[in-house]
Design an enzyme around this catalytic site. Structure first.
Site, PDB file in Angstrom:
ATOM      1  N   PHE A 232     -80.255-109.192 -38.552  1.00 10.33           N
ATOM      2  CA  PHE A 232     -80.957-108.002 -38.052  1.00 10.33           C
ATOM      3  C   PHE A 232     -82.350-107.888 -38.678  1.00 10.33           C
ATOM      4  CE2 PHE A 232     -78.491-104.675 -35.640  1.00 10.33           C
ATOM      5  CZ  PHE A 232     -77.530-105.551 -35.168  1.00 10.33           C
ATOM      6  N   CYS A 282     -82.527-117.466 -46.987  1.00 12.44           N
ATOM      7  CA  CYS A 282     -81.382-116.877 -46.261  1.00 12.44           C
ATOM      8  C   CYS A 282     -81.544-116.705 -44.762  1.00 12.44           C
ATOM      9  CB  CYS A 282     -81.066-115.512 -46.860  1.00 12.44           C
ATOM     10  SG  CYS A 282     -80.247-115.661 -48.435  1.00 12.44           S
TER      11      CYS A 282
HETATM   12  C1  UDX Z   1     -83.485-111.558 -47.784  1.00 14.69           C
HETATM   13  C2  UDX Z   1     -82.776-110.215 -47.587  1.00 14.69           C
HETATM   14  O1  UDX Z   1     -83.750-109.166 -47.569  1.00 14.69           O
HETATM   15  C3  UDX Z   1     -81.756-109.974 -48.682  1.00 14.69           C
HETATM   16  O2  UDX Z   1     -81.040-108.773 -48.452  1.00 14.69           O
HETATM   17  C4  UDX Z   1     -80.779-111.164 -48.685  1.00 14.69           C
HETATM   18  O3  UDX Z   1     -79.788-111.005 -49.652  1.00 14.69           O
HETATM   19  C5  UDX Z   1     -81.538-112.463 -48.890  1.00 14.69           C
HETATM   20  O4  UDX Z   1     -82.519-112.599 -47.865  1.00 14.69           O
HETATM   21  P1  UDX Z   1     -85.441-112.440 -49.311  1.00 14.69           P
HETATM   22  O5  UDX Z   1     -85.230-113.765 -48.653  1.00 14.69           O
HETATM   23  O6  UDX Z   1     -85.608-112.400 -50.790  1.00 14.69           O
HETATM   24  O7  UDX Z   1     -84.229-111.474 -48.985  1.00 14.69           O
HETATM   25  O8  UDX Z   1     -86.753-111.817 -48.684  1.00 14.69           O
HETATM   26  P2  UDX Z   1     -87.182-110.592 -47.764  1.00 14.69           P
HETATM   27  O9  UDX Z   1     -87.907-109.590 -48.565  1.00 14.69           O
HETATM   28  O10 UDX Z   1     -86.080-110.103 -46.935  1.00 14.69           O
HETATM   29  O11 UDX Z   1     -88.281-111.312 -46.852  1.00 14.69           O
HETATM   30  C6  UDX Z   1     -87.951-112.418 -46.024  1.00 14.69           C
HETATM   31  C7  UDX Z   1     -89.162-112.904 -45.287  1.00 14.69           C
HETATM   32  O12 UDX Z   1     -89.584-111.965 -44.317  1.00 14.69           O
HETATM   33  C8  UDX Z   1     -90.385-113.157 -46.181  1.00 14.69           C
HETATM   34  O13 UDX Z   1     -91.021-114.342 -45.770  1.00 14.69           O
HETATM   35  C9  UDX Z   1     -91.262-111.945 -45.933  1.00 14.69           C
HETATM   36  O14 UDX Z   1     -92.636-112.192 -46.160  1.00 14.69           O
HETATM   37  C10 UDX Z   1     -90.975-111.686 -44.465  1.00 14.69           C
HETATM   38  N1  UDX Z   1     -91.232-110.284 -44.070  1.00 14.69           N
HETATM   39  C11 UDX Z   1     -90.522-109.261 -44.601  1.00 14.69           C
HETATM   40  C12 UDX Z   1     -92.199-110.029 -43.091  1.00 14.69           C
HETATM   41  O15 UDX Z   1     -92.860-110.951 -42.573  1.00 14.69           O
HETATM   42  N2  UDX Z   1     -92.402-108.732 -42.696  1.00 14.69           N
HETATM   43  C13 UDX Z   1     -91.709-107.677 -43.214  1.00 14.69           C
HETATM   44  O16 UDX Z   1     -91.951-106.539 -42.789  1.00 14.69           O
HETATM   45  C14 UDX Z   1     -90.732-107.956 -44.208  1.00 14.69           C
END
Ligand code: UDX
Ligand code: ADP
Length: 479
Positions: A232, A282
Site C-alpha cells: 500500500f 522491502c
Molecule cells: C519501508 C516501510 O516504510 C517500513 O514500514 C517497512 O518495515 C520497511 O520498508 P524503508 O524501506 O526504510 O521502510 O523506507 P520508507 O521510508 O518507507 O521509504 C521507501 C522509499 O519510498 C524511499 O526510497 C523513499 O525515498 C520513498 N518515498 C517515501 C517517496 O518517494 N515518497 C514518499 O512520500 C515517501
C-alpha cells in the site's frame, strides 16, 4: 501462566536485527539479548569501540549500543551456543528475491531462513519460541514449524526434549527513523496460535509499548499484513509519481495536488511526496512476493494489479534519465554531472534498490562523467551497485570533461562543480536544501541545469542565479 523470557538470541545482525534488539535490550534490562551473525566482519563492527564504525547508521542507535553493550546486549558469532541458551530466538536474516529457479525474480529466497530453522532445531535444548522477524512470504511460519518438528524425529538431533512455538512479529521500522519507530511504534503485530507464546512476546513489548497498540492475529494474517502494508505504501508513491508526470505535461504542480488530496482525511498526507521512485530493501521485494503468491493461487488479475506498481516505478526512473539526456541536447558524452545523494532516502547509508542505481547506470550508458556525493554511502558500495570501478585517473577541479561513461565520488559537493553541466539531486539529505546557488552557478559550464528529483531546493534561488531548473512533478515551465 506467562512464560518468563530471560534470554533472547537474534539470528541476523542487519538493519532489522541490530536496531530491534538494541531497543529491546534498552527497555528490558532484565533480559539478556545476544545478536548473532555468521558474518564475522559485521559482528566485529558491532563490537567496535569506535561507535562511528557500527555497521548500520541509524540516528540514536550508537547511544543505545553505548548504553547497553556489555550490560545486557552483546554481539557474537557463536550461533549454536546462543541458540541453546535462549528462551526466544528471533530470525532476522535476509530474504532477497530469488535470482534463479522456480519463482525467480519474484518469490523470496528462503534459504537463509531455512538454514536458521535447521540450526535452531539442532541446537535448542528446551522449550523455545521462534519469532519470524524478517519479511517473509505468507505461510513461511509453516515451513519453519515443519523443520523444527520434523527435526525432533531425526536421529541427528541431539536434544529430543526441545519443544517449539512459532510466532510472526513483522517489523514495520523505516530506515533512518528505525529507533523512533521501535520506541514509539504505531502498532506491534504478533501472529500465532499459542496464547502462552503470544503473551510471552507481548510482555516484552509491554515494557515500553501501550497494550492497546499490541495487535494479535492469526499467523497468516500477520504475515500477509506486513506484505500488504508495504504494498500500500509503495502504491501511494507510484500513484503520486504517475500524477507528477501528468503535472509536468499539463502545467500542474504535484506538490499542490498532494497537498489538496492529502488534506482529505480519508487519504491522509503521508507518503505523497513525488521523488525519483521508491527504493529500499522491502517495497519491491514485498510486492513481487504478493505478485508471486497471487499467481500461485490462481489470481492473475490481482497479480497484474500489484505488478503495475513496480512497472511504474521502473518506468519513472528511466523517465528521469531520459529527460536529463533530452535537456542536455540529446547527448551526455563527456558531460559532467554532479549527483547529490546515492542512498535510497536520507538518514541512511543503505543503497538497496536506490533509484540512484538505475538512474546513474542510465547516465553512464549515455557516456556521462558522474561526480557522486553522499554523506553516508561509501565508494566501495557504489562500485558494487554500479557494477563498474571508480575511474582511477585523478580529475582535478577545473578540468574540462575528457572521459565518458565514468564515475568517481567526491567528499565535498562543491569539489565536483567546476565546469559541470548539471546537478542532479537524488536523495533528500538536509545539506542539499542549503546549497549556495549563486556560488555554484559561477563555476558551472553554461547552459547549466539543476535536476531536483526530490523537490528540496528553493526554485527561485536557483533560477535567479541563472541556472536552468527541472523539478519532479513541476509543470510550471510548460507553456
Ligand atoms: C519501508 C516501510 O516504510 C517500513 O514500514 C517497512 O518495515 C520497511 O520498508 P524503508 O524501506 O526504510 O521502510 O523506507 P520508507 O521510508 O518507507 O521509504 C521507501 C522509499 O519510498 C524511499 O526510497 C523513499 O525515498 C520513498 N518515498 C517515501 C517517496 O518517494 N515518497 C514518499 O512520500 C515517501
Ligand atoms: P535486513 O535488512 O533484513 O536486516 P541484512 O542483510 O541487513 O537484512 O541482515 C541480515 C543478516 O543476516 C546479515 O548480516 C547476514 O550475514 C545474516 N545471516 C544470514 N543468514 C544467516 C545464518 N544462517 N546465520 C547467521 N546469520 C545469517
Amino acid at each position: 501462566m506467562t512464560l518468563k523470557i530471560q534470554n533472547i538470541c537474534c539470528i541476523g545482525a542487519g538493519y532489522v536485527g541490530g536496531p530491534t534488539m538494541a531497543v529491546i535490550a534498552k527497555n528490558c534490562p532484565n533480559i539478556k539479548v545476544t545478536v548473532v551473525d555468521n558474518n564475522k566482519e559485521r559482528i566485529d563492527a558491532w563490537n567496535s569501540s569506535d561507535l562511528s564504525k557500527l555497521p548500520i547508521y541509524e540516528p540514536g542507535l550508537d547511544e543505545i549500543v553505548k548504553r547497553c553493550r556489555g550490560r545486557n546486549l552483546s554481539f557474537s558469532t557463536q550461533i549454536n551456543e546462543n541458540i541453546a541458551s535462549a528462551d526466544m530466538v528471533f530470525i532476522s536474516v535476509n530474504t532477497p528475491t530469488k535470482t534463479k529457479g522456480l519463482g525467480a525474480g519474484k518469490a523470496s529466497d528462503l534459504k537463509w531462513v531455512e538454514a536458521c530453522a535447521r540450526q535452531v532445531a539442532i541446537n535448542a535444548k528446551k522449550h523455545t519460541i521462534v519469532v519470524e522477524k524478517s519479511t517473509l512470504p505468507v505461510r513461511t511460519a509453516e515451513v519453519i514449524k515443519t523443520i523444527l518438528e520434523d527435526a525432533q524425529l531425526s536421529s541427528a538431533t541431539p536434544y529430543k526434549n526441545s519443544t517449539f512455538e512459532v510466532l510472526s512479529n513483522p517489523e514495520f521500522l523505516s530506515e533512518g527513523s528505525a529507533i523512533q519507530d521501535l520506541e514509539e511504534p504505531d502498532r506491534v503485530l504478533i501472529g500465532g496460535d499459542n496464547e502462552e507464546a503470544i503473551e510471552a512476546l507481548s510482555q516484552i513489548y509491554k515494557q515500553w509499548v501501550p497494550s492497546k497498540k499490541i495487535l494479535k492475529t492469526n499467523i497468516w494474517s500477520s504475515e500477509l499484513a506486513k506484505l500488504t502494508a508495504n504494498a500500500f505504501l509503495a502504491q501511494r508513491i507510484s500513484s503520486i509519481n504517475a500524477i507528477g508526470a501528468l503535472c509536468e505535461a499539463t502545467g500542474a504542480d504535484v506538490r499542490e495536488v498532494s497537498r489538496a488530496i492529502g488534506s482529505d482525511s480519508r487519504i491522509g498526507s503521508k507518503f505523497l511526496d513525488s521523488g525519483p521512485g521508491f527504493g529500499g530493501s522491502c517495497f519491491k521485494k514485498d510486492i513481487l512476493n504478493l505478485v508471486y503468491l497471487s499467481r500461485y493461487f490462481g489470481l492473475p488479475e490481482v497479480a497484474d494489479f500489484w505488478e503495475g506498481v513496480v512497472f511504474l516505478n521502473t518506468w519513472h526512473q528511466h523517465r528521469i534519465s531520459e529527460l536529463i539526456v533530452k535537456k542536455l541536447f540529446g547527448t551526455l558524452s563527456g558531460k559532467k554531472i554532479v549527483v547529490l545523494g546515492f542512498a535510497f532516502k536520507a538518514n541512511t547509508n543503505d543503497t538497496r534498490e536506490s533509484a540512484a542505481i538505475q538512474i546513474c547506470k542510465d547516465l553512464l550508458q549515455e557516456g556521462a562523467l558522474l561526480f557522486i556525493h553522499d554523506p553516508k554511502v561509501d565508494s566501495k558500495q557504489i562500485e558494487v551497485d554500479l557494477e563498474r570501478p571508480q575511474m582511477n585517473k585523478s580529475i582535478k577541479a577545473g578540468d574540462l570533461p575528457s572521459q565518458s561513461g565514468e564515475w568517481k565520488t567526491i567528499s565535498n559537493l562543491y569539489d565536483g562543480l567546476p565546469n559541470s553541466d548539471a546537478i542532479l539531486i537524488l536523495t533528500e539529505w538536509l545539506e542539499y536544501s542549503n546549497i549556495n546557488w549563486e556560488k555554484v552557478a559561477k563555476t558551472m559550464r553554461r547552459p547549466a541545469w539543476v535536476f531536483d528529483a526530490r523537490s528540496i531546493i528553493n526554485p527561485s534561488q536557483v533560477l535567479q542565479s541563472g541556472l536552468k531548473l527541472w523539478r519532479v512533478g513541476d509543470g510550471s515551465q510548460v507553456h
